[in-house]
Every structure is written in structure tokens, then in C-alpha cells.
Design a protein around this motif. Structure first.
Motif, PDB file in Angstrom:
ATOM      1  N   PHE A 145       1.001  -1.130  -0.060  1.00 36.19           N
ATOM      2  CA  PHE A 145       0.057   0.025   0.206  1.00 36.19           C
ATOM      3  C   PHE A 145       0.786   1.245   0.028  1.00 36.19           C
ATOM      4  CE2 PHE A 145      -3.471   2.921   0.939  1.00 36.19           C
ATOM      5  CZ  PHE A 145      -3.158   3.645   1.822  1.00 36.19           C
ATOM      6  N   LEU A 146       0.525   2.224  -0.696  1.00 30.00           N
ATOM      7  CA  LEU A 146       1.094   3.482  -0.806  1.00 30.00           C
ATOM      8  C   LEU A 146       0.361   4.613  -0.369  1.00 30.00           C
ATOM      9  CD1 LEU A 146       3.900   4.700  -2.012  1.00 30.00           C
ATOM     10  CD2 LEU A 146       2.814   4.707  -4.355  1.00 30.00           C
ATOM     11  N   ILE A 147      -0.733   4.970  -0.639  1.00 30.89           N
ATOM     12  CA  ILE A 147      -1.606   6.057  -0.509  1.00 30.89           C
ATOM     13  C   ILE A 147      -3.104   5.826  -0.910  1.00 30.89           C
ATOM     14  CG2 ILE A 147      -1.052   7.410  -2.878  1.00 30.89           C
ATOM     15  CD1 ILE A 147      -0.917  10.024  -0.915  1.00 30.89           C
ATOM     16  N   SER A 148      -4.100   6.459  -0.317  1.00 29.68           N
ATOM     17  CA  SER A 148      -5.370   6.290  -0.511  1.00 29.68           C
ATOM     18  C   SER A 148      -6.075   7.628  -0.545  1.00 29.68           C
ATOM     19  CB  SER A 148      -6.062   5.351   0.150  1.00 29.68           C
ATOM     20  OG  SER A 148      -6.093   5.870   1.451  1.00 29.68           O
ATOM     21  N   ILE A 149      -7.224   7.755  -1.111  1.00 29.20           N
ATOM     22  CA  ILE A 149      -8.174   8.582  -1.090  1.00 29.20           C
ATOM     23  C   ILE A 149      -9.625   8.291  -0.919  1.00 29.20           C
ATOM     24  CG2 ILE A 149      -8.212   9.232  -3.647  1.00 29.20           C
ATOM     25  CD1 ILE A 149      -8.020  12.134  -2.993  1.00 29.20           C
ATOM     26  N   SER A 150     -10.377   9.016  -0.161  1.00 29.11           N
ATOM     27  CA  SER A 150     -11.656   8.706  -0.210  1.00 29.11           C
ATOM     28  C   SER A 150     -12.539   9.537  -1.093  1.00 29.11           C
ATOM     29  CB  SER A 150     -12.225   9.079   1.297  1.00 29.11           C
ATOM     30  OG  SER A 150     -13.478   9.325   1.357  1.00 29.11           O
ATOM     31  N   SER A 151     -13.554   9.364  -1.446  1.00 32.99           N
ATOM     32  CA  SER A 151     -14.181   9.990  -2.674  1.00 32.99           C
ATOM     33  C   SER A 151     -14.689  11.389  -2.120  1.00 32.99           C
ATOM     34  CB  SER A 151     -15.563   9.110  -3.284  1.00 32.99           C
ATOM     35  OG  SER A 151     -16.615   9.031  -1.944  1.00 32.99           O
ATOM     36  N   ILE A 152     -14.677  11.641  -0.473  1.00 32.73           N
ATOM     37  CA  ILE A 152     -15.276  13.080  -0.191  1.00 32.73           C
ATOM     38  C   ILE A 152     -14.031  13.936  -0.246  1.00 32.73           C
ATOM     39  CG2 ILE A 152     -16.955  11.779   1.652  1.00 32.73           C
ATOM     40  CD1 ILE A 152     -14.793  12.321   3.700  1.00 32.73           C
ATOM     41  N   LYS A 153     -12.864  13.627  -0.861  1.00 32.52           N
ATOM     42  CA  LYS A 153     -11.940  14.501  -0.895  1.00 32.52           C
ATOM     43  C   LYS A 153     -11.440  14.576  -2.260  1.00 32.52           C
ATOM     44  CE  LYS A 153      -9.618  13.870   3.559  1.00 32.52           C
ATOM     45  NZ  LYS A 153      -8.381  13.301   4.216  1.00 32.52           N
ATOM     46  N   ASP A 154     -10.456  15.719  -2.689  1.00 30.12           N
ATOM     47  CA  ASP A 154     -10.233  15.663  -3.968  1.00 30.12           C
ATOM     48  C   ASP A 154      -8.540  15.739  -4.150  1.00 30.12           C
ATOM     49  OD1 ASP A 154     -10.974  19.153  -4.350  1.00 30.12           O
ATOM     50  OD2 ASP A 154      -9.517  18.058  -2.976  1.00 30.12           O
ATOM     51  N   LYS A 155      -7.758  15.587  -2.779  1.00 27.69           N
ATOM     52  CA  LYS A 155      -6.513  15.453  -2.783  1.00 27.69           C
ATOM     53  C   LYS A 155      -5.991  15.007  -1.522  1.00 27.69           C
ATOM     54  CE  LYS A 155      -2.534  18.700  -2.521  1.00 27.69           C
ATOM     55  NZ  LYS A 155      -2.288  20.282  -2.644  1.00 27.69           N
TER      56      LYS A 155
END
Lengths: 111, 116
Positions: A46-56
Motif C-alpha cells: 500500500f502506498l496512499i489512498s483517497i476517499s471520494s469525499i476528498k479531491d487530494k
């Protein structure tokens, strides 16, 4: 039906420059996106993730950007280092914990 | 560092042999997965499990079978291997997001199978 697409099988950049890896998805139900890094003969990590409530989301040299309207996300690595050379997989989940992966992009960072 | 282990790492066998790829995790994760990956291709989900005695088939049809008798163990078996089964098999586990998990998959190092 490939729900997560990484259209660039390979990318080569010079050390110190920015690496931009792209990913597109088709399923609007995906709400969580991850990037994994894979070295030869090893499993993805795993490197990095993002939730759909964020854009960055930013973590050190790694930043992931999400454009929900375009169903597109990208991973920026700056500055790129030779040790970043690996295959990068984009992955997406719809909240049921079932994850779909792209075909990967092989990044080569030249000294 | 993830505590998920796969054996064997590499296996070369003849057609028709029965093989079992082992996968164990010590993180107490309920969810476990098997992915199949060929070079330059995406990871294809072939089996997954939500917990003990739960097994489901994934997106990619596979002639392999799995079992989940213990939380920590999720072996994959091919009753009669064929050259078309030559691939890398990756085991992974995760915790439910609702139980404090992040949705992140923890992968083993993979088992590369070659069937002659």
C-alpha cells in the motif's frame, strides 16, 4: 469488463523530476481509491489512498488527486527517486471491501 | 510490515499434478483474497472469504478451489494443474472498514506457479 484502467503501461522520468501516473474508472459506485507499489518477485504494498469525499491527499513526496466528475485519479511523485522504480497499481473499492485493480504502470526513474 | 505469508514462493510442476498454495496471516483479519496476475495485466480476483467457512468466487473464473477452516489460513488448491494455470498467485487480507480497517489490502509476496 475492466472497471479500473491504467492506459500507460510504462513511464520513464529523470531523477528529481515529477512522475504522474494516471488511472480511470468506470463504476460510479467506487468511493475509495488506493495506489499500490510492486517490486519484482514481491507482493504489492500500500502506498496512499483517497476517499471520494476528498479531491487530494498528500503523504510526503506522494500526492493523489481525485476528479470524480471525470472518474479519474492520478498519483504524483515529486521529486522522483531511482528507488521509486516499480510497478504502480491503481485500485478502487465500492465500500463492500471488494477491490478492483488496474493493469499497472511500470515507472522507471533514471539517475 | 504486513504479517501475511505465502508458500511456496516458486513452484514448477508437471501437468496433472495436484497443488496447494498456502496463505497465512497473523493479523486476525476476517477478509482474505486470492488474486491471479499475469505480467502486464491487472490483478484478477479469483476467490475471497468474509470469514471462517465463507468462500466466494471472484470475477475471474478459476478451476481452483479454496477453504477457510481457520481465520488465519486460506489455502488454494488446483486438483489437476495445466499449463494454462501458469501465473502468479497473490494472497491478501483486510479488515472490515466498519471495524476500524481502512480498506487497505495487505498482500503476501506471491506464489509463482509454472506448469509444464
Amino acid at each position: 469488463d475492466q472497471q479500473v484502467k491504467q492506459n500507460s503501461p510504462s513511464l520513464s522520468v529523470q531523477e528529481g523530476r515529477i512522475s504522474i501516473l494516471n488511472c480511470d474508472y468506470t463504476n460510479s459506485m467506487f468511493d475509495y481509491f488506493l495506489w499500490y507499489k510492486k517490486y519484482p518477485a514481491e507482493g504489492p504494498t500500500f502506498l496512499i489512498s483517497i476517499s471520494s469525499i476528498k479531491d487530494k491527499n498528500e503523504d510526503g513526496r506522494f500526492t493523489v488527486f481525485l476528479n470524480k466528475s471525470a472518474k479519474h485519479l492520478s498519483l504524483h511523485i515529486v521529486p522522483s527517486q531511482p528507488g521509486d522504480s516499480a510497478v504502480y497499481f491503481c485500485a478502487a473499492s465500492d465500500g463492500n471491501n471488494d477491490m478492483r485493480f488496474g493493469a499497472g504502470t511500470r515507472l522507471t526513474v533514471k539517475p | 510490515e504486513a504479517d501475511i505469508y505465502q508458500t511456496p514462493r516458486y513452484l514448477v510442476i508437471g501437468t496433472g499434478k495436484k497443488i496447494t498454495l498456502e496463505c497465512s496471516q497473523t493479523m486476525g483479519h476476517d477478509k482474505m483474497y486470492w488474486y491471479q496476475q499475469d505480467p502486464g495485466m491487472e490483478l484478477h480476483l479469483i476467490h475471497y472469504s468474509y470469514g471462517v467457512n465463507s468462500t466466494e468466487k471472484g470475477d475471474l473464473s478459476s478451476e481452483s478451489t479454496v477453504s477457510r477452516i481457520r481465520t488465519e489460513h486460506f489455502p488454494l488448491t488446483l486438483e489437476s494443474a495445466r499449463p494454462s494455470h501458469t501465473s502468479q498467485y497473490l494472497c491478501a487480507s483486510s479488515e472490515y472498514v466498519g471495524r476500524g480497517g481502512t480498506g487497505e489490502l495487505f498482500f503476501g509476496e506471491g506464489s509463482r506457479l509454472t506448469v509444464l
